[in-house]
Structures are given as C-alpha cells and as structure tokens.
Design a protein around this motif. Structure first.
Motif: not given
Length: 472
Positions: A301-313
C-alpha cells in the motif's frame, strides 16, 4: 417513524450488566469489543450507563433514520454532548437543535466550501512541510503527538492566517493537549464528580478560560490583520489576480465569521473557535497516526501510494491543485477513518416516546450510535479488521457507503468534512515526500476508545534513505 402505540417487541438488554453501574465496567474495560458485540443481540439494544438506560442502535439503516429521516425526534444531547457543552459553550457541535443552530451553521458554511478552503491550501502545505522537515533522521518520535501538533499548526494557519503571532501559536500548541485530556476526563466521569471543586476540575476550567482569552487575542489580531491587508493593497493592484489570493492567505477562514460578529456576538465567536479547534485536532491527528501505522504494516500500500505521489508531483512539493489527482491517497485515508473511527460512540436524546426498529424508546432516553460499530459491520465491510483501501474504489465503494458514518449525516453532519479531507491529504503527502522511509520502532499499538480511537503507544523513525521495494 412508527407511532408510540404501534406494536412493539421488548428491547433486548445486553448481558453482563451489574447493579448500580450497569455496563459501565464493560465500557471502561473493553469498550470496542463490547460495542461491536451488541450487534448479536438485535438492531436496538438496551445497556446501562451507570443506573441510566441507553438504547444502542446497531443497524446503520436505523441510525440514518435517527440522523436524517426522523431527526426531529432525536435532539443533539446525551452524556458526551452535555459534558462538552459545560466547558465549550454552544458551538456548532454542541448547540441544541433549533433556530440558533440553523442560523450559525448557515453563517459558517461559506468557511468550509471547497473554493474557500483552496485559498488556504498552499499556506497549510508550507506550514506542514516546515514542521515535518525539522524532524531528526532515524530518531524515534511519538507519532500521535506529532500528528496532533502538525494538525493544530495547519489548522491555525487556515483559521487565523499566516501572520498569527508566534507567542499565540505557541500557547495554543502547549495548551490544547491538556485541554483535550481534561475534556475526555469530563466525558467519562459522572456529572456530579465534574462539578466538585477538585484540583483537576479547577485546572481544566482555568485552561478553558485561558483558551478563551487566547482566542480573543487571535480574533482581535485577525480582525486588525484583515483590515491592514486590505489597506496595503495598492490602488494600481486592484486588477491583479494575485492580490485577492495574497490577502486571503494572510487573513484566513475565520474572516467569514468576523463579518458576522454583530449577529453572533463575541461569546459565540469564542464558542465556535473552540469547537473548531477541538473538533479538528484530535480526530484528524488520530486518523493520520493510524494511517502511518498501517503503511508500515502494508508495504504494498505504501509503495502504491508513493508511486501515485511521484506520478503527480514528480520532484516538486505537493500543491493544493494536486489533491484531486490523488484518488488512492483518499482511499487510504478513508480506510483509516473507517477502521479507527474517528469517534466511537455518539449520543442523541429522544424528544418523545417513540418506536425505533420495533422497540419502544422513552422520551428523554439516550440513544447511542457508533461509527466504529457500523464501520466494522461485516455485512457492509467483509473482513472488517483488515486494512483494505480498495474497498473505496469506484466498483466497490457504493456497497460500503451506507454504513460509513464517520462524519455523521443529516442536518448535524460535520461541517468541516471537506476541510478534514484536505488537511489529511496535505499532511500525509508532506510526510511521505519528506521521508522516503518510515519505520515503526515501538511495539504494535493497541486501540484505546476514549473520545476517538487512539493508539496507546506509537513511535516511528524516519529516514531520507529510500527503502528497497518489496519483492513480488
């Protein structure tokens, strides 16, 4: 709702009650297992809080009738609300139903629409990033305390603007934990104990009086700051699109209420500010602490959440306009809210003899509903103790929303829900962007049901060294 003369069946009484104290020992010793066990006994279950009976609604469809369809038959009240009202006055969360509540809610509503909150977003992000960035690397920290401190600081920036004097912000930060602890004490003790001239009671009253004085100073500063901000805008800047935003950043959300001070009065302004502060801090801070804990237990879950943040920001800090592009972050936070509360028990008072779910409830009785109980109902949330953010994706969410009552419902639904989601996303993103690795350093926390469902202990260490991704 059925008339009181309609056919009724006897209301089941929860087992294990004791003379004089009823089920108070269960509520004190193991409140969460006790409240969820009541579902086994019926849709409405009678318990004893001391010698006084209360009626617990275990069916979320009936709770929605209490809060929405038949809300006139269930007024805001009961032991918890009465205890809060003694010290916090008639703020929006505690004022009785009626014209005063409707007027005050109408006056405050503009503070919490999405467009108005957006004017505070970047100022909150700056405040949170500055605080999170000061943490020492690899030093175990009290997560619950940190999240409450950050939540308070972000809320003060949103409420009173960016130029709140440092000494006022410092006093708020020092005072609020003791205020919250004293408030919790007031809600769980018998009313006659809280009225005695005991040192703890006097100390709590003194702190609340000091809080009111601080709010008065913040209101006065805020009012003068707003006038100064308007006066400082040059005449040739009137057409500049950045001028309104700069003024809004300085004065904050509370400017909306200041314009209505003639209608509300200073006492009411104090009551509303106290209600906003106490309502925003504990619940949001608790949710964030549990969210970070769950991330340490679910690296996927943490990895998926960080990936979403990286893709947006990418490599830049979060901006307020990014929030709508972070749907998985919202799912993660909503699952933490579902699993842990934020409140675990809420009360209403029956305004007349009524029939609820086929059971007679007498006038004046406490009617209890529990977001925690409903949000752990396996009929709506299979495997309810499992942390599963995908419950809230577009395909599955419609089947779960009927029992998600963390913010209440109806005319007394939490006015700050939009703000809460914004603040939760901002703080979670700031922690993850600043610290690539988070690690639980304490034992597994146990959930404690007080006003919110808080962790009994929780410490974490943070590192700027990226952790290796979990193997498939």
């Amino acid at each position: 709702m059925s008339a009181p003369t309609a056919s009724t069946t006897p209301t089941p009484t929860a087992p294990g009650g004791w003379p004089l104290i009823g089920h108070a020992h269960r509520l004190a010793r193991d409140p969460l297992p006790f409240i969820t066990s009541l579902r086994e006994h019926g849709s409405v279950v009678r318990i004893g809080i001391g010698p006084t009976p209360a009626y617990v609604v275990t069916d979320p469809a009936l709770t929605r009738r209490v809060l929405v369809t038949d809300a006139a038959d269930f007024s805001k009240g009961g032991k918890i609300i009465d205890a809060l009202r003694v010290f916090f006055g008639d703020g929006l969360a505690t004022v009785a139903d009626g014209d005063t509540h409707l007027r005050n809610r109408r006056l405050m509503q503009p503070m919490f629409n999405k467009a108005h909150i957006a004017t505070r977003g970047d100022a909150m992000i700056d405040q949170v990033r500055e605080m999170v960035g000061r943490w020492r690397e690899n030093e175990p920290r009290d997560v619950y305390a940190d999240m409450n401190d950050i939540t308070l600081a972000a809320f003060l920036v949103a409420l009173f603007g960016t130029d709140l004097p440092a000494h006022l912000q410092g006093e708020f930060t020092a005072l609020m934990p003791a205020i919250m602890k004293g408030t919790i004490r007031q809600t769980i003790l018998p009313p006659w104990v809280t009225r005695l001239p005991l040192p703890a009671n006097r100390a709590h009253a003194d702190r609340v009086a000091r809080l009111r004085a601080l709010i008065d100073q913040a209101i006065d500063h805020h009012a003068s700051s707003g006038r100064s901000a308007a006066a400082e805008v040059p005449a040739d800047a009137e057409g500049c699109p950045h001028a309104p935003a700069a003024a809004a950043e300085r004065v904050g959300l509370f400017d909306t209420l200041l314009s209505a001070e003639a209608q509300l009065g200073r006492q009411q302004l104090q009551d509303e500010a106290i209600t906003l502060l106490t309502g925003a801090i504990e619940t949001t801070g608790t949710t964030l602490a549990w969210t970070l804990y769950e991330l340490t237990q679910h690296p996927d879950v943490e990895q998926r959440l960080r990936a979403e943040l990286d893709a947006v920001c990418h490599d830049r800090p979060l901006r307020h306009e990014d929030l709508d592009q972070l749907p998985y972050a919202r799912q993660v936070l909503q699952e933490a809210v579902r699993k842990y509360g934020p409140a675990w028990m809420v009360t209403r008072t029956a305004t007349r003899d009524i029939v609820l779910g086929g059971h007679r409830v007498p006038k004046g009785a406490d009617v209890v509903w529990s977001p925690y109980l409903h949000q752990h109902d396996p009929d709506y949330f299979p495997n309810p103790h499992h942390f599963d953010p995908d419950r809230w994706n577009a395909e599955r969410a419609p089947t779960t929303r009927g029992a998600f009552l963390a913010f209440g419902d109806g005319r007394r639904k939490c006015i700050g829900e939009n703000f809460a989601w914004t603040e939760l996303q901002i703080i979670l993103a700031a922690v993850l962007q600043t610290w690539p690795t988070i690690e639980l350093t304490s034992r597994t926390p146990r959930a404690q049901a007080v006003v919110t469902v808080k962790p009994d202990t929780m410490a974490m260490a943070y590192s700027r060294v990226k952790q290796a991704a979990p193997s498939a």
